[in-house]
Motif scaffolding. Structure first.
Motif, PDB file in Angstrom:
ATOM      1  N   ALA A   1       0.828  -1.212   0.000  1.00 31.71           N
ATOM      2  CA  ALA A   1       0.000   0.000   0.000  1.00 31.71           C
ATOM      3  C   ALA A   1       0.860   1.260   0.000  1.00 31.71           C
ATOM      4  CB  ALA A   1      -0.932   0.000   1.206  1.00 31.71           C
ATOM      5  N   VAL A   2       1.955   1.236   0.757  1.00 29.56           N
ATOM      6  CA  VAL A   2       2.853   2.397   0.797  1.00 29.56           C
ATOM      7  C   VAL A   2       3.535   2.593  -0.556  1.00 29.56           C
ATOM      8  CG1 VAL A   2       4.938   3.355   1.856  1.00 29.56           C
ATOM      9  CG2 VAL A   2       3.205   2.255   3.289  1.00 29.56           C
ATOM     10  N   THR A   3       3.978   1.493  -1.159  1.00 28.53           N
ATOM     11  CA  THR A   3       4.597   1.586  -2.490  1.00 28.53           C
ATOM     12  C   THR A   3       3.610   2.144  -3.507  1.00 28.53           C
ATOM     13  OG1 THR A   3       6.080  -0.282  -2.036  1.00 28.53           O
ATOM     14  CG2 THR A   3       5.679   0.272  -4.355  1.00 28.53           C
ATOM     15  N   HIS A   4       2.380   1.670  -3.449  1.00 33.39           N
ATOM     16  CA  HIS A   4       1.351   2.143  -4.378  1.00 33.39           C
ATOM     17  C   HIS A   4       1.068   3.625  -4.159  1.00 33.39           C
ATOM     18  CE1 HIS A   4      -2.764   2.711  -6.000  1.00 33.39           C
ATOM     19  NE2 HIS A   4      -2.329   1.880  -6.932  1.00 33.39           N
ATOM     20  N   ALA A   5       1.080   4.067  -2.915  1.00 30.17           N
ATOM     21  CA  ALA A   5       0.834   5.479  -2.616  1.00 30.17           C
ATOM     22  C   ALA A   5       1.940   6.358  -3.189  1.00 30.17           C
ATOM     23  CB  ALA A   5       0.717   5.686  -1.107  1.00 30.17           C
ATOM     24  N   TRP A   6       3.191   5.892  -3.070  1.00 34.88           N
ATOM     25  CA  TRP A   6       4.293   6.654  -3.655  1.00 34.88           C
ATOM     26  C   TRP A   6       4.151   6.742  -5.172  1.00 34.88           C
ATOM     27  CZ3 TRP A   6       6.966  10.156  -1.639  1.00 34.88           C
ATOM     28  CH2 TRP A   6       7.512  10.079  -0.362  1.00 34.88           C
ATOM     29  N   LEU A   7       3.801   5.631  -5.796  1.00 38.58           N
ATOM     30  CA  LEU A   7       3.620   5.622  -7.242  1.00 38.58           C
ATOM     31  C   LEU A   7       2.506   6.586  -7.644  1.00 38.58           C
ATOM     32  CD1 LEU A   7       3.973   1.806  -8.027  1.00 38.58           C
ATOM     33  CD2 LEU A   7       5.575   3.630  -8.661  1.00 38.58           C
ATOM     34  N   SER A   8       1.427   6.593  -6.877  1.00 41.24           N
ATOM     35  CA  SER A   8       0.320   7.494  -7.169  1.00 41.24           C
ATOM     36  C   SER A   8       0.776   8.950  -7.086  1.00 41.24           C
ATOM     37  CB  SER A   8      -0.844   7.259  -6.194  1.00 41.24           C
ATOM     38  OG  SER A   8      -1.382   5.966  -6.352  1.00 41.24           O
ATOM     39  N   TYR A   9       1.587   9.258  -6.087  1.00 44.43           N
ATOM     40  CA  TYR A   9       2.059  10.634  -5.941  1.00 44.43           C
ATOM     41  C   TYR A   9       3.011  11.012  -7.077  1.00 44.43           C
ATOM     42  CZ  TYR A   9       4.471  14.775  -4.412  1.00 44.43           C
ATOM     43  OH  TYR A   9       5.013  16.037  -4.384  1.00 44.43           O
ATOM     44  N   GLN A  10       3.993  10.171  -7.335  1.00 43.09           N
ATOM     45  CA  GLN A  10       4.999  10.546  -8.321  1.00 43.09           C
ATOM     46  C   GLN A  10       4.496  10.447  -9.757  1.00 43.09           C
ATOM     47  OE1 GLN A  10       8.656   8.351  -6.951  1.00 43.09           O
ATOM     48  NE2 GLN A  10       9.303  10.408  -6.366  1.00 43.09           N
TER      49      GLN A  10
ATOM     50  N   HIS B   1      16.257   7.140  -5.279  1.00 41.52           N
ATOM     51  CA  HIS B   1      16.506   6.678  -3.916  1.00 41.52           C
ATOM     52  C   HIS B   1      15.741   7.566  -2.928  1.00 41.52           C
ATOM     53  CE1 HIS B   1      19.548   3.980  -5.410  1.00 41.52           C
ATOM     54  NE2 HIS B   1      20.255   4.967  -5.922  1.00 41.52           N
ATOM     55  N   TYR B   2      15.057   6.940  -2.013  1.00 35.37           N
ATOM     56  CA  TYR B   2      14.252   7.650  -1.017  1.00 35.37           C
ATOM     57  C   TYR B   2      13.259   8.601  -1.679  1.00 35.37           C
ATOM     58  CZ  TYR B   2      16.887   5.737   2.899  1.00 35.37           C
ATOM     59  OH  TYR B   2      17.447   4.887   3.820  1.00 35.37           O
ATOM     60  N   ARG B   3      12.824   8.242  -2.872  1.00 34.43           N
ATOM     61  CA  ARG B   3      11.808   8.996  -3.627  1.00 34.43           C
ATOM     62  C   ARG B   3      12.245  10.429  -3.894  1.00 34.43           C
ATOM     63  NH1 ARG B   3       8.713   4.582  -5.054  1.00 34.43           N
ATOM     64  NH2 ARG B   3       8.627   3.195  -3.255  1.00 34.43           N
ATOM     65  N   THR B   4      13.540  10.633  -4.121  1.00 36.21           N
ATOM     66  CA  THR B   4      14.055  11.984  -4.341  1.00 36.21           C
ATOM     67  C   THR B   4      14.125  12.373  -5.808  1.00 36.21           C
ATOM     68  OG1 THR B   4      16.329  11.137  -4.391  1.00 36.21           O
ATOM     69  CG2 THR B   4      15.481  11.908  -2.246  1.00 36.21           C
ATOM     70  N   SER B   5      14.116  11.399  -6.727  1.00 37.27           N
ATOM     71  CA  SER B   5      14.297  11.676  -8.162  1.00 37.27           C
ATOM     72  C   SER B   5      15.549  12.506  -8.404  1.00 37.27           C
ATOM     73  CB  SER B   5      13.077  12.408  -8.748  1.00 37.27           C
ATOM     74  OG  SER B   5      11.941  11.584  -8.740  1.00 37.27           O
ATOM     75  N   PHE B   6      16.582  12.264  -7.604  1.00 33.86           N
ATOM     76  CA  PHE B   6      17.786  13.094  -7.697  1.00 33.86           C
ATOM     77  C   PHE B   6      18.735  12.577  -8.775  1.00 33.86           C
ATOM     78  CE2 PHE B   6      22.144  14.239  -6.468  1.00 33.86           C
ATOM     79  CZ  PHE B   6      22.001  15.627  -6.497  1.00 33.86           C
ATOM     80  N   GLY B   7      19.396  13.535  -9.424  1.00 33.95           N
ATOM     81  CA  GLY B   7      20.388  13.219 -10.441  1.00 33.95           C
ATOM     82  C   GLY B   7      20.683  14.454 -11.268  1.00 33.95           C
ATOM     83  N   PRO B   8      21.544  14.331 -12.280  1.00 34.99           N
ATOM     84  CA  PRO B   8      21.923  15.500 -13.094  1.00 34.99           C
ATOM     85  C   PRO B   8      20.742  16.222 -13.723  1.00 34.99           C
ATOM     86  CG  PRO B   8      23.357  13.623 -13.560  1.00 34.99           C
ATOM     87  CD  PRO B   8      22.254  13.111 -12.697  1.00 34.99           C
ATOM     88  N   THR B   9      19.734  15.487 -14.181  1.00 37.12           N
ATOM     89  CA  THR B   9      18.598  16.135 -14.830  1.00 37.12           C
ATOM     90  C   THR B   9      17.785  16.950 -13.839  1.00 37.12           C
ATOM     91  OG1 THR B   9      18.482  14.268 -16.378  1.00 37.12           O
ATOM     92  CG2 THR B   9      16.602  15.763 -16.315  1.00 37.12           C
ATOM     93  N   ASN B  10      17.572  16.397 -12.658  1.00 37.49           N
ATOM     94  CA  ASN B  10      16.792  17.130 -11.660  1.00 37.49           C
ATOM     95  C   ASN B  10      17.533  18.381 -11.199  1.00 37.49           C
ATOM     96  OD1 ASN B  10      14.402  17.436 -10.271  1.00 37.49           O
ATOM     97  ND2 ASN B  10      14.985  16.122  -8.573  1.00 37.49           N
ATOM     98  N   VAL B  11      18.871  18.337 -11.189  1.00 39.30           N
ATOM     99  CA  VAL B  11      19.632  19.539 -10.858  1.00 39.30           C
ATOM    100  C   VAL B  11      19.318  20.645 -11.861  1.00 39.30           C
ATOM    101  CG1 VAL B  11      21.946  20.541 -10.688  1.00 39.30           C
ATOM    102  CG2 VAL B  11      21.494  18.293  -9.687  1.00 39.30           C
ATOM    103  N   GLN B  12      19.213  20.284 -13.138  1.00 37.59           N
ATOM    104  CA  GLN B  12      18.891  21.274 -14.160  1.00 37.59           C
ATOM    105  C   GLN B  12      17.482  21.842 -13.973  1.00 37.59           C
ATOM    106  OE1 GLN B  12      22.115  21.660 -14.823  1.00 37.59           O
ATOM    107  NE2 GLN B  12      21.361  22.358 -16.811  1.00 37.59           N
TER     108      GLN B  12
ATOM    109  N   LEU C   1       9.936  10.931 -13.607  1.00 43.29           N
ATOM    110  CA  LEU C   1       8.537  10.625 -13.302  1.00 43.29           C
ATOM    111  C   LEU C   1       7.625  11.791 -13.672  1.00 43.29           C
ATOM    112  CD1 LEU C   1       9.378   8.876  -9.970  1.00 43.29           C
ATOM    113  CD2 LEU C   1       8.117   7.787 -11.824  1.00 43.29           C
ATOM    114  N   PRO C   2       6.367  11.508 -13.995  1.00 44.74           N
ATOM    115  CA  PRO C   2       5.455  12.551 -14.495  1.00 44.74           C
ATOM    116  C   PRO C   2       5.312  13.763 -13.573  1.00 44.74           C
ATOM    117  CG  PRO C   2       4.529  10.385 -14.908  1.00 44.74           C
ATOM    118  CD  PRO C   2       5.758  10.166 -14.071  1.00 44.74           C
ATOM    119  N   GLU C   3       5.240  13.564 -12.265  1.00 42.83           N
ATOM    120  CA  GLU C   3       5.064  14.691 -11.352  1.00 42.83           C
ATOM    121  C   GLU C   3       6.204  15.690 -11.490  1.00 42.83           C
ATOM    122  OE1 GLU C   3       6.085  17.045  -7.906  1.00 42.83           O
ATOM    123  OE2 GLU C   3       7.131  15.185  -8.444  1.00 42.83           O
TER     124      GLU C   3
END
Length: 410
Positions: free
Chosen positions: A117-126, A292-303, A335-337
């Motif tokens: 349920a927690v995994t599904h909730a994260w997917l729904s948010y992101q 990792h930890y639902r951060t979507s972190f990486g070079p693209t997110n920095v931009q 991710l879409p969000e």
């Protein structure tokens, strides 16, 4: 709904929960005839104990049934039912840890189901499925809280606290999207408190990022920046024996990005440059975009944050130029969000430099990618209203259709 008789409210919520009168009666230990008479107003509900039993079966706060102002706006709230927001509020206001001293705690779900349920909730948010998430969060909050009580003294205590901490984070993130900033801060505070019991400093670090984001939304930029930098300094790779794992790099980098946005809101361009530079170094060390930890972190997110910070500093053209130089493969893999949020920023940046037509296209692109990011957010509605007001002549058919759908005018 406050003006409806309590029996009608019971019937309304029973149907929303997809319960037949017979099933509902069985769970209450009553007859179907008793339920029917209550719903038709033939039988009065004059005992608080019975009202609370009904509320427990319907999985909502008793005050909603009693009609004590808990549904202030029964109309659809920007794509998410206000009733669902109030249910989330009621779930956050529960104090089952104290109640458990006097009454038997609610039966928790199996751990395997709670994990899913927690995994599904994260997917729904992101994936920006905010309507679906709003409908499932109240129950998930109650179940995670019940599990935290039930497993508090056993071998699964830390895992369950970890799951509950995540549920509070999800709640905080979505409530901030919906403009419920004070409630978002409360959920984030709860996440920090629970996360400290897990022994996972990365989870606690992300939870404090949620607090900082809520504070920034409430206009409290200075404490938000101080908190974020303080946590980032403690979690920096190589500090206090900290490793350089992908998880640590992601959480550390995410903290720096949030701090850069806060500094930009304060007009501190020098600090913004330093923070984005450090975040870029962490992203380079991470080698690629990760979640990792639902951060979507990486070079693209920095931009993407570089563009957002430029806009906050009033540098609309610089924000547009960042977008034009994006690695499209990396961007499309996000991710879409995250992508829809960037398009919303780009709409604002283009409006800032006077390119209203392009701003409208960016807003429509966000709506095509993740409709809830535009349709469920009061902030996005404000952006749309601003574009309509500044449009010369008639807006595009697509923009006019979106405005009509959302009942947004100039």
């Amino acid at each position: 709904m406050d003006e409806l008789p309590i029996g009608r409210r019971v019937a309304y919520w029973r149907k929303r929960r997809k319960l037949s009168q017979q099933v509902f009666a069985d769970r209450l230990g009553k007859s179907k005839s008793w339920v029917d008479k209550v719903e038709r107003g033939v039988r009065r509900l004059d005992k608080f104990s019975v009202v609370h039993e009904i509320a427990d079966v319907l999985q909502l706060d008793a005050q909603i049934l009693l009609g004590n102002g808990s549904e202030r706006r029964p109309e659809n709230l920007n794509g998410v039912d206000q009733v669902e927001v109030e249910e989330i509020r009621a779930a956050l206001e529960r104090y089952d840890q104290i109640t458990a001293f006097f009454y038997a705690p609610p039966e928790p779900p199996p751990l395997s189901e709670l994990r899913k349920a927690v995994t599904h909730a994260w997917l729904s948010y992101q994936h920006a499925s905010y309507g679906m998430l709003a409908r499932t969060l109240p129950r998930l909050l109650r179940e995670a809280q019940a599990a935290d009580i039930a497993y508090s003294d056993g071998p699964h205590a830390r895992e369950v606290a970890h799951l509950l901490g995540q549920v509070y984070q999800i709640s905080s993130a979505m409530l901030r999207k919906l403009g419920e900033h004070e409630l978002s801060r409360i959920a984030a505070d709860r996440s920090v408190l629970v996360s400290q019991r897990t022994g996972d400093e990365m989870l606690a670090g992300v939870a404090k990022t949620r607090v900082a984001m809520a504070l920034l939304s409430l206009g409290r930029a200075r404490p938000a920046l101080e908190m974020t930098l303080n946590v980032a300094n403690r979690l920096a790779p190589g500090t206090n024996g900290g490793d350089s794992s992908p998880e640590r790099l992601s959480v550390f980098g995410n903290l720096l990005l949030q701090a850069s946005l806060t500094a930009a809101r304060m007009g501190d361009s020098a600090t913004v440059r330093d923070l984005l530079g450090s975040a870029q170094e962490a992203a380079t060390a991470l080698a690629g975009d990760h979640n990792h930890y639902r951060t979507s972190f990486g070079p693209t997110n920095v931009q993407l944050y570089r563009a957002a910070a430029a806009f906050e500093l009033g540098e609309g053209r610089a924000a547009v130029q960042v977008h034009e130089r994006l690695d499209l493969d990396g961007f499309n893999a996000l991710l879409p969000e995250r992508r829809a949020q960037h398009y919303l920023t780009q709409a604002r940046a283009r409006a800032l430099i006077g390119d209203i037509d392009a701003a409208g296209e960016m807003l429509l692109e966000a709506d095509r990618l993740a409709p809830s990011e535009i349709r469920c957010r009061p902030f996005a509605h404000e952006v749309l209203s601003d574009l309509l007001r500044r449009t010369r002549g008639t807006p595009s058919a697509a923009l006019a259709e979106l405005a009509a759908h959302l009942s947004v005018g100039v």
